[in-house]
Design a protein around this motif. Structure first.
Motif, PDB file in Angstrom:
ATOM      1  N   MET A  53       0.849  -1.172   0.000  1.00 29.36           N
ATOM      2  CA  MET A  53       0.000   0.000   0.000  1.00 29.36           C
ATOM      3  C   MET A  53       0.897   1.237   0.000  1.00 29.36           C
ATOM      4  N   LYS A  54       0.718   2.134  -0.954  1.00 31.62           N
ATOM      5  CA  LYS A  54       1.600   3.297  -1.101  1.00 31.62           C
ATOM      6  C   LYS A  54       0.828   4.606  -0.937  1.00 31.62           C
ATOM      7  N   ALA A  55       1.332   5.458  -0.058  1.00 23.62           N
ATOM      8  CA  ALA A  55       0.742   6.778   0.174  1.00 23.62           C
ATOM      9  C   ALA A  55       1.814   7.849  -0.021  1.00 23.62           C
ATOM     10  N   TYR A  56       1.365   8.991  -0.496  1.00 25.51           N
ATOM     11  CA  TYR A  56       2.233  10.157  -0.638  1.00 25.51           C
ATOM     12  C   TYR A  56       1.577  11.313   0.089  1.00 25.51           C
ATOM     13  N   ILE A  57       2.374  12.032   0.894  1.00 28.38           N
ATOM     14  CA  ILE A  57       1.886  13.239   1.547  1.00 28.38           C
ATOM     15  C   ILE A  57       2.777  14.382   1.077  1.00 28.38           C
ATOM     16  N   PHE A  58       2.149  15.478   0.680  1.00 29.58           N
ATOM     17  CA  PHE A  58       2.837  16.579   0.020  1.00 29.58           C
ATOM     18  C   PHE A  58       3.018  17.756   0.966  1.00 29.58           C
ATOM     19  N   LEU A  59       4.270  18.219   1.079  1.00 30.47           N
ATOM     20  CA  LEU A  59       4.576  19.343   1.951  1.00 30.47           C
ATOM     21  C   LEU A  59       5.025  20.542   1.138  1.00 30.47           C
ATOM     22  N   ALA A  60       4.503  21.699   1.510  1.00 22.75           N
ATOM     23  CA  ALA A  60       4.937  22.985   0.972  1.00 22.75           C
ATOM     24  C   ALA A  60       5.291  23.866   2.156  1.00 22.75           C
ATOM     25  N   ASN A  61       6.154  24.827   1.950  1.00 18.14           N
ATOM     26  CA  ASN A  61       6.491  25.738   3.038  1.00 18.14           C
ATOM     27  C   ASN A  61       5.219  26.367   3.588  1.00 18.14           C
ATOM     28  N   GLY A  62       5.120  26.358   4.924  1.00 17.42           N
ATOM     29  CA  GLY A  62       3.944  26.888   5.593  1.00 17.42           C
ATOM     30  C   GLY A  62       2.910  25.834   5.919  1.00 17.42           C
ATOM     31  N   PHE A  63       3.260  24.537   5.791  1.00 14.14           N
ATOM     32  CA  PHE A  63       2.318  23.472   6.158  1.00 14.14           C
ATOM     33  C   PHE A  63       2.118  23.441   7.668  1.00 14.14           C
ATOM     34  N   GLU A  64       1.017  22.868   8.119  1.00 15.73           N
ATOM     35  CA  GLU A  64       0.730  22.727   9.551  1.00 15.73           C
ATOM     36  C   GLU A  64       1.305  21.391   9.986  1.00 15.73           C
ATOM     37  N   GLU A  65       2.281  21.415  10.870  1.00 11.64           N
ATOM     38  CA  GLU A  65       3.024  20.200  11.190  1.00 11.64           C
ATOM     39  C   GLU A  65       2.181  19.081  11.803  1.00 11.64           C
ATOM     40  N   THR A  66       1.267  19.398  12.692  1.00 10.52           N
ATOM     41  CA  THR A  66       0.424  18.358  13.286  1.00 10.52           C
ATOM     42  C   THR A  66      -0.415  17.665  12.221  1.00 10.52           C
ATOM     43  N   GLU A  67      -0.897  18.427  11.251  1.00  7.92           N
ATOM     44  CA  GLU A  67      -1.752  17.877  10.194  1.00  7.92           C
ATOM     45  C   GLU A  67      -0.974  17.020   9.207  1.00  7.92           C
ATOM     46  N   ALA A  68       0.338  17.135   9.215  1.00  4.06           N
ATOM     47  CA  ALA A  68       1.192  16.280   8.384  1.00  4.06           C
ATOM     48  C   ALA A  68       1.725  15.098   9.185  1.00  4.06           C
ATOM     49  N   ILE A  69       2.322  15.372  10.334  1.00  2.00           N
ATOM     50  CA  ILE A  69       3.034  14.337  11.083  1.00  2.00           C
ATOM     51  C   ILE A  69       2.084  13.326  11.719  1.00  2.00           C
ATOM     52  N   ALA A  70       0.965  13.773  12.285  1.00  2.29           N
ATOM     53  CA  ALA A  70       0.033  12.811  12.902  1.00  2.29           C
ATOM     54  C   ALA A  70      -0.480  11.789  11.882  1.00  2.29           C
ATOM     55  N   PRO A  71      -0.976  12.205  10.714  1.00  2.00           N
ATOM     56  CA  PRO A  71      -1.408  11.201   9.731  1.00  2.00           C
ATOM     57  C   PRO A  71      -0.264  10.310   9.231  1.00  2.00           C
ATOM     58  N   ILE A  72       0.941  10.888   9.062  1.00  2.00           N
ATOM     59  CA  ILE A  72       2.089  10.063   8.655  1.00  2.00           C
ATOM     60  C   ILE A  72       2.315   8.978   9.692  1.00  2.00           C
ATOM     61  N   ASP A  73       2.342   9.358  10.960  1.00  2.74           N
ATOM     62  CA  ASP A  73       2.552   8.404  12.040  1.00  2.74           C
ATOM     63  C   ASP A  73       1.493   7.309  12.038  1.00  2.74           C
ATOM     64  N   VAL A  74       0.229   7.691  11.941  1.00  2.79           N
ATOM     65  CA  VAL A  74      -0.865   6.707  11.964  1.00  2.79           C
ATOM     66  C   VAL A  74      -0.769   5.769  10.761  1.00  2.79           C
ATOM     67  N   MET A  75      -0.536   6.325   9.577  1.00  2.00           N
ATOM     68  CA  MET A  75      -0.442   5.479   8.384  1.00  2.00           C
ATOM     69  C   MET A  75       0.746   4.533   8.460  1.00  2.00           C
ATOM     70  N   ARG A  76       1.878   4.998   8.952  1.00  2.00           N
ATOM     71  CA  ARG A  76       3.049   4.120   9.073  1.00  2.00           C
ATOM     72  C   ARG A  76       2.822   3.039  10.126  1.00  2.00           C
ATOM     73  N   ARG A  77       2.143   3.361  11.210  1.00  2.00           N
ATOM     74  CA  ARG A  77       1.796   2.332  12.204  1.00  2.00           C
ATOM     75  C   ARG A  77       0.922   1.249  11.582  1.00  2.00           C
ATOM     76  N   ALA A  78       0.116   1.644  10.592  1.00  2.00           N
ATOM     77  CA  ALA A  78      -0.773   0.702   9.906  1.00  2.00           C
ATOM     78  C   ALA A  78      -0.031  -0.145   8.879  1.00  2.00           C
TER      79      ALA A  78
END
Length: 181
Positions: free
Chosen positions: A1-26
């Motif tokens: 299963m492959k996911a991509y999350i896209f970051l641009a300057n000014g992203f909200e860190e909690t909204e990026a890192i929390a989903p990354i963490d949850v998806m990787r735990r899965a």
């Protein structure tokens, strides 16, 4: 299963890192992608994150899930990236789950992807969810779209993404293991 999350300057860190963490735990293979041309991406609160890849280094042929974190001006910077916009439009026509949180669902709306869908976003961005039935829920799943309203429900958003690709039972079990429920 492959996911991509896209970051641009000014992203909200909690909204990026929390989903990354949850998806990787899965067990989802998550690649953090910078759309800035530099692997070092700075959040809206001056936290610098090292992306795995630059946008142009990938072809996304294996994508099952594409995710946009919110934040300002991160959302504006994501929306301005032509390659990302093209990828999202192509992916909406395929069997690929599209997720966005906070202000980022507006990117889908501005591309006309939310027509006939239910969606939520950070208060004040509702008018940018073009064609969507705007909901007030923290997380909304509608067709292949998963949207959320902000940093607070970022873990719940991550679990909703997991549920879409791994199944609801799997996501519920993961939530229990994480002491989320």
């Amino acid at each position: 299963m492959k996911a991509y999350i896209f970051l641009a300057n000014g992203f909200e860190e909690t909204e990026a890192i929390a989903p990354i963490d949850v998806m990787r735990r899965a067990g989802i293979d998550v690649t953090i992608v910078s759309v800035t041309g530099d692997k070092m991406v700075t959040s809206s609160h001056n936290v610098t994150v090292l992306a795995d890849k630059l946008f142009d280094e990938l072809d996304y042929a294996d994508a099952k899930l594409l995710v946009l974190p919110g934040g300002m001006p991160g959302t504006t910077n994501l929306a301005a990236h032509k390659g990302l916009a093209d990828l999202l439009v192509r992916s909406a026509a395929k069997d690929i789950i599209l997720g966005a949180i906070c202000a980022a669902p507006s990117v889908f709306g501005q591309l006309g992807l939310l027509k006939g869908q239910k969606a939520t976003c950070y208060p004040g961005f509702e008018d940018k969810l073009t064609g969507a039935e705007v909901m007030k829920d923290q997380v909304v799943v509608s067709g292949k779209f998963v949207t959320s309203c902000g940093a607070g429900p970022a873990m719940k958003f991550g679990l909703a993404l997991v549920a879409q690709v791994m199944g609801a039972d799997f996501a519920e079990n993961l939530a229990r293991k994480m002491e989320f429920v």
